[in-house]
Design an enzyme around this catalytic site. Structure first.
Site, PDB file in Angstrom:
ATOM      1  N   ASP A  69       0.875  -1.179   0.000  1.00 56.32           N
ATOM      2  CA  ASP A  69       0.000   0.000   0.000  1.00 56.32           C
ATOM      3  C   ASP A  69       0.915   1.232   0.000  1.00 56.32           C
ATOM      4  O   ASP A  69       2.145   1.110  -0.158  1.00 56.32           O
ATOM      5  CB  ASP A  69      -0.995  -0.040   1.177  1.00 56.32           C
ATOM      6  CG  ASP A  69      -0.359   0.304   2.520  1.00 56.32           C
ATOM      7  OD1 ASP A  69       0.883   0.426   2.585  1.00 56.32           O
ATOM      8  OD2 ASP A  69      -1.104   0.453   3.512  1.00 56.32           O
TER       9      ASP A  69
ATOM     10  N   CYS B  82       3.178  -2.776   4.058  1.00 60.01           N
ATOM     11  CA  CYS B  82       2.282  -1.653   4.383  1.00 60.01           C
ATOM     12  C   CYS B  82       3.023  -0.818   5.422  1.00 60.01           C
ATOM     13  O   CYS B  82       4.237  -0.985   5.588  1.00 60.01           O
ATOM     14  CB  CYS B  82       0.897  -2.112   4.816  1.00 60.01           C
ATOM     15  SG  CYS B  82       0.776  -2.938   6.404  1.00 60.01           S
TER      16      CYS B  82
ATOM     17  N   THR C 125       2.963  -0.738   8.769  1.00 60.86           N
ATOM     18  CA  THR C 125       3.508  -1.573   9.854  1.00 60.86           C
ATOM     19  C   THR C 125       3.761  -3.007   9.410  1.00 60.86           C
ATOM     20  O   THR C 125       4.431  -3.749  10.132  1.00 60.86           O
ATOM     21  CB  THR C 125       2.505  -1.633  11.018  1.00 60.86           C
ATOM     22  OG1 THR C 125       1.268  -2.164  10.496  1.00 60.86           O
ATOM     23  CG2 THR C 125       2.267  -0.259  11.631  1.00 60.86           C
ATOM     24  N   GLY C 126       3.170  -3.406   8.320  1.00 62.01           N
ATOM     25  CA  GLY C 126       3.177  -4.817   7.909  1.00 62.01           C
ATOM     26  C   GLY C 126       2.036  -5.598   8.537  1.00 62.01           C
ATOM     27  O   GLY C 126       1.764  -6.740   8.146  1.00 62.01           O
TER      28      GLY C 126
ATOM     29  N   HIS D  94      10.416 -23.135   9.593  1.00 63.29           N
ATOM     30  CA  HIS D  94       9.383 -23.776  10.413  1.00 63.29           C
ATOM     31  C   HIS D  94       7.978 -23.593   9.859  1.00 63.29           C
ATOM     32  O   HIS D  94       7.149 -24.481   9.970  1.00 63.29           O
ATOM     33  CB  HIS D  94       9.414 -23.206  11.842  1.00 63.29           C
ATOM     34  CG  HIS D  94      10.578 -23.707  12.648  1.00 63.29           C
ATOM     35  ND1 HIS D  94      10.621 -23.619  14.026  1.00 63.29           N
ATOM     36  CD2 HIS D  94      11.738 -24.301  12.276  1.00 63.29           C
ATOM     37  CE1 HIS D  94      11.767 -24.134  14.462  1.00 63.29           C
ATOM     38  NE2 HIS D  94      12.470 -24.547  13.423  1.00 63.29           N
TER      39      HIS D  94
ATOM     40  N   ARG E  56       7.137   1.738   7.701  1.00 59.02           N
ATOM     41  CA  ARG E  56       7.324   2.790   8.711  1.00 59.02           C
ATOM     42  C   ARG E  56       8.006   2.226   9.962  1.00 59.02           C
ATOM     43  O   ARG E  56       8.089   2.911  10.977  1.00 59.02           O
ATOM     44  CB  ARG E  56       5.963   3.399   9.082  1.00 59.02           C
ATOM     45  CG  ARG E  56       5.297   4.093   7.902  1.00 59.02           C
ATOM     46  CD  ARG E  56       3.873   4.510   8.223  1.00 59.02           C
ATOM     47  NE  ARG E  56       3.247   5.132   7.049  1.00 59.02           N
ATOM     48  CZ  ARG E  56       1.946   5.214   6.864  1.00 59.02           C
ATOM     49  NH1 ARG E  56       1.105   4.716   7.765  1.00 59.02           N
ATOM     50  NH2 ARG E  56       1.452   5.784   5.790  1.00 59.02           N
TER      51      ARG E  56
ATOM     52  N   ARG F 251       8.036 -32.501  11.444  1.00 59.61           N
ATOM     53  CA  ARG F 251       7.001 -32.071  12.399  1.00 59.61           C
ATOM     54  C   ARG F 251       6.420 -30.704  12.027  1.00 59.61           C
ATOM     55  O   ARG F 251       5.267 -30.399  12.324  1.00 59.61           O
ATOM     56  CB  ARG F 251       7.553 -32.059  13.821  1.00 59.61           C
ATOM     57  CG  ARG F 251       8.614 -31.011  14.086  1.00 59.61           C
ATOM     58  CD  ARG F 251       9.205 -31.145  15.494  1.00 59.61           C
ATOM     59  NE  ARG F 251      10.119 -30.075  15.839  1.00 59.61           N
ATOM     60  CZ  ARG F 251      11.393 -29.999  15.434  1.00 59.61           C
ATOM     61  NH1 ARG F 251      11.898 -30.934  14.663  1.00 59.61           N
ATOM     62  NH2 ARG F 251      12.151 -28.993  15.813  1.00 59.61           N
ATOM     63  N   HIS F 252       7.230 -29.886  11.341  1.00 60.84           N
ATOM     64  CA  HIS F 252       6.737 -28.556  10.947  1.00 60.84           C
ATOM     65  C   HIS F 252       5.662 -28.681   9.861  1.00 60.84           C
ATOM     66  O   HIS F 252       4.710 -27.907   9.842  1.00 60.84           O
ATOM     67  CB  HIS F 252       7.910 -27.695  10.468  1.00 60.84           C
ATOM     68  CG  HIS F 252       9.012 -27.592  11.474  1.00 60.84           C
ATOM     69  ND1 HIS F 252       8.838 -26.986  12.698  1.00 60.84           N
ATOM     70  CD2 HIS F 252      10.286 -28.074  11.461  1.00 60.84           C
ATOM     71  CE1 HIS F 252       9.964 -27.074  13.386  1.00 60.84           C
ATOM     72  NE2 HIS F 252      10.856 -27.737  12.667  1.00 60.84           N
TER      73      HIS F 252
HETATM   74  C1  RB5 Z   1      -2.030   3.151   6.289  1.00 60.56           C
HETATM   75  O1  RB5 Z   1      -2.065   4.425   6.858  1.00 60.56           O
HETATM   76  C2  RB5 Z   1      -1.676   2.121   7.341  1.00 60.56           C
HETATM   77  O2  RB5 Z   1      -2.735   1.918   8.203  1.00 60.56           O
HETATM   78  C3  RB5 Z   1      -1.277   0.812   6.679  1.00 60.56           C
HETATM   79  O3  RB5 Z   1      -0.189   1.050   5.838  1.00 60.56           O
HETATM   80  C4  RB5 Z   1      -0.833  -0.285   7.599  1.00 60.56           C
HETATM   81  O4  RB5 Z   1       0.152   0.140   8.481  1.00 60.56           O
HETATM   82  C5  RB5 Z   1      -1.912  -1.043   8.267  1.00 60.56           C
HETATM   83  O5  RB5 Z   1      -1.677  -1.974   9.030  1.00 60.56           O
END
Ligand code: RB5
Length: 145
Positions: free
Chosen positions: A8, A65, A67-68, A98, A109, A132-133
């Site tokens: 994103d 994104c 935070t991912g 695993h 970010r 096992r995995h």
């Molecule tokens: C977008 O502002 C932000 O919410 C998105 O990139 C992401 O971090 C969501 O988890």
């Protein structure tokens, strides 16, 4: 190996750095977008990459994104996707060894460029250990039914 890549707006910049890194490593990829920092909704960005991996045309995927987190939650809604949010090298290696993660997610970010390269490399260069995995992963996929 052919990778499907997407982000994103929050992951756009880190994605571009990682794409250059993949090029330097000679790894083939397709960038499913986005292609600008205009605000979009991360589930819409996860979907084409997950579908590309599930189609078998792409072996693995990388999603970004802010935070991912959001994009990993969205990706894991797809039956057959094992998306691992990775912010350190050890987790990235384990995600393959695993969990046989077919997608990793990074936060643009959260994670710096050089660390992102190390995370991506650790996951790309690791091998699934099976045994096992594999049994545990089969149990995960039973939960999807
Ligand atoms: C977008 O502002 C932000 O919410 C998105 O990139 C992401 O971090 C969501 O988890």
């Amino acid at each position: 190996m052919k990778l499907a890549i997407g982000s994103d707006h929050g992951g756009f910049e880190l994605k571009n750095h990682v794409l250059k890194h993949l090029e330097e490593r000679g790894i083939e990829y397709k960038d499913f977008g986005v292609f600008s920092e205009d605000s979009v909704d991360y589930p819409d960005c996860a979907a084409p990459v997950c579908e590309a991996v599930l189609s078998g045309e792409y072996e693995r995927g990388i999603l970004f994104c802010g935070t991912g987190i959001g994009i990993s939650i969205a990706a894991n809604k797809f039956d057959g996707i094992r998306a691992a949010l990775c912010s350190n090298v050890f987790s990235a290696k384990m995600a393959k060894e695993h969990n046989n993660a077919n997608i990793i997610c990074l936060g643009g970010r959260v994670t710096g460029r050089e660390l992102a390269f190390m995370i991506v490399d650790a996951w790309l260069d690791a091998e699934f250990l099976g045994g096992r995995h594999a049994d545990r992963i089969a149990k995960i996929h039973k939960l999807e039914k």
